[in-house]
Scaffold this active site. Sequence first.
Site, PDB file in Angstrom:
ATOM      1  N   HIS A  19       6.748  13.127   0.900  1.00 33.66           N
ATOM      2  CA  HIS A  19       6.755  14.347   1.720  1.00 33.66           C
ATOM      3  C   HIS A  19       6.276  14.086   3.146  1.00 33.66           C
ATOM      4  CE1 HIS A  19       2.382  14.656   1.687  1.00 33.66           C
ATOM      5  NE2 HIS A  19       2.432  14.336   0.396  1.00 33.66           N
ATOM      6  N   GLU A  54       1.951  15.235  -7.528  1.00 36.29           N
ATOM      7  CA  GLU A  54       0.975  14.196  -7.206  1.00 36.29           C
ATOM      8  C   GLU A  54      -0.027  14.067  -8.347  1.00 36.29           C
ATOM      9  OE1 GLU A  54       0.166  11.482  -6.129  1.00 36.29           O
ATOM     10  OE2 GLU A  54      -0.283  11.733  -3.991  1.00 36.29           O
TER      11      GLU A  54
END
Length: 190
Positions: free
Chosen positions: A9, A82
């Site tokens: 990201h 994550e």
Amino acid sequence: MAMIGVIRHGTTDWNDEYRTQGHTDIPLNAEGRRQAHLLADRIRSEQWQYIYSSDLSRALETASILGEASSIEVRVDERLREMDCGQIEGTTEQERVDRWGYGWSKLDLGIESHESIVKRGRQCLADLANRHSGENILVVSHGAFLSLTMKRILTHMDIRGNLLNTSVTHLHSGTPRWDCSLYNCTKHLT
């Protein structure tokens, strides 16, 4: 065989402050959005059929910018989240040392194990490769999750360093192993 374009990201304020993000849902900052738009310009001329993203907003916004530029619907897969960083989420290295001492990384602070992350990552990538055999898939996720997973599936390669924000890595599924033809590329940012 499928090709998976793995993307970390865009940048967040916590990235800039060296704070551990984990499952905390931190949005992209202005620089992260700029990076995502530059990446969208890069991939617009490439042949991608699918985009999968973590459900956390920093990855999902990055994926949405890519999807909009390429007219590809973004699909969410929570397995791409994550790692759960437990009690250290939101802290810097110095704050961890101040709170728990220099041995903080050896304490049980509720951090997801590397084995758990890799199991989740390997299974997710294998599922996507099987589901979309012969196609090109973009996967937008997170630094620790992607790095740990790739180090385990690319054991025949010397994988070093942290993945950069909006970097692109090309993974190829196949027999007998995964291969990589591009690693941690950020040419769109220069």
